[in-house]
Design a protein around this motif. Structure first.
Motif, short mmCIF file in Angstrom:
data_model
loop_
_atom_site.label_atom_id
_atom_site.label_comp_id
_atom_site.label_asym_id
_atom_site.label_seq_id
_atom_site.Cartn_x
_atom_site.Cartn_y
_atom_site.Cartn_z
N GLU A 246 0.83 -1.21 0.00
CA GLU A 246 0.00 0.00 0.00
C GLU A 246 0.86 1.26 0.00
O GLU A 246 0.59 2.22 -0.73
CB GLU A 246 -0.91 -0.01 1.23
N ALA A 247 1.93 1.27 0.81
CA ALA A 247 2.83 2.42 0.86
C ALA A 247 3.51 2.64 -0.48
O ALA A 247 3.67 3.78 -0.94
CB ALA A 247 3.87 2.21 1.96
N TYR A 248 3.88 1.54 -1.14
CA TYR A 248 4.54 1.65 -2.44
C TYR A 248 3.58 2.23 -3.48
O TYR A 248 3.94 3.10 -4.26
CB TYR A 248 5.03 0.27 -2.89
N GLN A 249 2.35 1.75 -3.48
CA GLN A 249 1.39 2.22 -4.46
C GLN A 249 0.98 3.67 -4.21
O GLN A 249 0.63 4.39 -5.15
CB GLN A 249 0.16 1.31 -4.47
N ASN A 250 1.03 4.11 -2.96
CA ASN A 250 0.72 5.51 -2.66
C ASN A 250 1.77 6.45 -3.23
O ASN A 250 1.50 7.61 -3.52
CB ASN A 250 0.61 5.73 -1.15
N GLN A 251 3.00 5.94 -3.39
CA GLN A 251 4.08 6.75 -3.91
C GLN A 251 4.28 6.61 -5.40
O GLN A 251 5.01 7.37 -6.01
CB GLN A 251 5.40 6.38 -3.18
N ASN A 252 3.64 5.62 -6.00
CA ASN A 252 3.82 5.36 -7.42
C ASN A 252 2.46 5.18 -8.08
O ASN A 252 1.42 5.43 -7.47
CB ASN A 252 4.68 4.10 -7.62
N SER A 253 2.49 4.69 -9.30
CA SER A 253 1.25 4.46 -10.03
C SER A 253 0.45 3.36 -9.33
O SER A 253 1.02 2.36 -8.90
CB SER A 253 1.56 4.02 -11.47
N ASN A 258 5.34 -3.42 -6.93
CA ASN A 258 6.61 -3.27 -6.24
C ASN A 258 7.50 -4.48 -6.53
O ASN A 258 7.15 -5.61 -6.19
CB ASN A 258 6.36 -3.15 -4.73
#
Length: 344
Positions: A246-253, A258
């Motif tokens: 979730e944290a990765y997707q909040n920072q990327n598309s 990831n």
């Protein structure tokens, strides 16, 4: 002479040699001589095997004296088995250690390795030519109690704790990974084997009914402890993975994956670990309680066990095994004869 002629000549010599071969029985003297040689060879094999086992046991005992020594010995064995023996570069081993740095630093991992070594030593003794079964059972109980006392702190070490002792790098490093111990549990968390092969059989007689019942209750307690601790770890791991994704997707598309995220997702806790505590409580515990009463019935506690079995059937009418239990109980009442010591 051409190569064709040389081959023909060789074949002719072979044929002539074969033509002189004929059946010939061994004389009594030849048989005795061969048997004597075989006995000497066997003694040499046993001697070398015993020496290797003694060397391994000495190293294991030294390594399992502390958590730190267990880890140090683990790294030595792993380097030998998976790198030196495989002719891999020293740099590969250093890279692996760096990658596994966090796990190697865990107190739980070191403690699990220590328990693994303890069980391997006992397994070696169980595989010896004349094991002291009574002593082995008592020491196995001590190790299992120690493992369960540490189970909460080792909640993420199920892989180490359930690995067969003879499949570990400790065994492979000393060439004893092919060793077989008959009727011996593969690990200190293999409760089915522990109780059916070691802990319950000595108690199955009318003189030990209280101990037999207590052993069954201890098994149920340990089964629940495994599910409580290991399932908790699975939930925690799943939550951490979902949080990281979730944290990765909040920072990327939102649709980007990831690359560092484990693609083999847990999905459900049950896919990695034993069934959840509540599920086992509803299905597994009644099954074990029934098996306990059958065991007690067969070994002299017929009257009281029969009363408890009737109450059990009434309590768990909706259990998936209820019909099977009823049939089993009927068969016991019709055919079973109590042990001689308990008959009136």
């Amino acid at each position: 002479m051409t190569w064709v002629m040389r081959i023909s000549a060789a074949l002719l010599c072979a044929a002539l040699t074969i033509s002189h071969v004929h059946a010939q029985a061994l004389s009594d003297a030849d048989r005795e001589a061969l048997l004597g040689n075989l006995e000497k060879l066997r003694e040499n094999v046993d001697s070398r095997s015993d020496a290797r086992f003694s060397l391994a046991v000495a190293a294991y005992h030294e390594a399992m004296s502390t958590d730190e020594k267990a880890l140090e010995f683990y790294l030595q064995c792993l380097e030998k088995v998976e790198y030196s023996d495989m002719k891999r570069k020293d740099k590969d081993f250093r890279d692996w250690k760096k990658k596994e740095e966090d796990n190697l630093a865990k107190p739980a991992f070191r403690r699990a390795l220590r328990h693994q070594l303890r069980w391997l030593c006992l397994t070696l003794e169980a595989a010896s030519s004349k094991p002291d079964q009574k002593s082995l059972v008592e020491r196995a109980k001590v190790i299992v109690v120690d493992v369960f006392n540490d189970l909460k702190m080792m909640a993420d070490q199920e892989k180490v704790l359930t690995q067969p002792a003879t499949a570990t790098v400790f065994a492979k490093a000393y060439g004893i990974d092919g060793m077989k111990a008959e009727k011996w549990p593969t690990s200190p968390l293999n409760l089915d084997q522990l109780y059916e092969q070691l802990f319950l059989p000595p108690l199955r007689n009318p003189a030990h009914l209280a101990e037999l019942r207590a052993a069954w209750m201890k098994r149920i307690e340990q089964e629940l402890a495994i599910r409580t601790n290991m399932a908790r770890y699975a939930r925690k791991l799943l939550q951490e993975q979902e949080k990281a994704q979730e944290a990765y997707q909040n920072q990327n598309s939102p649709n980007e994956q990831n690359a560092n995220f484990n693609e083999v997702k847990i999905g459900t806790i049950e896919s990695m670990h034993p069934p959840e505590y509540q599920q086992f409580l509803e299905n597994g515990v009644p099954e074990l309680l029934w098996q306990m009463e059958v065991d007690l019935f067969k070994n002299g506690d017929e009257s009281r066990a029969a009363e408890r079995m009737v109450a059990h059937l009434q309590k768990y009418l909706d259990h998936k095994s209820a019909a099977q239990w009823s049939d089993e109980f009927a068969a016991l009442l019709k055919t079973h004869k109590p042990p001689a010591a308990s008959r009136p």
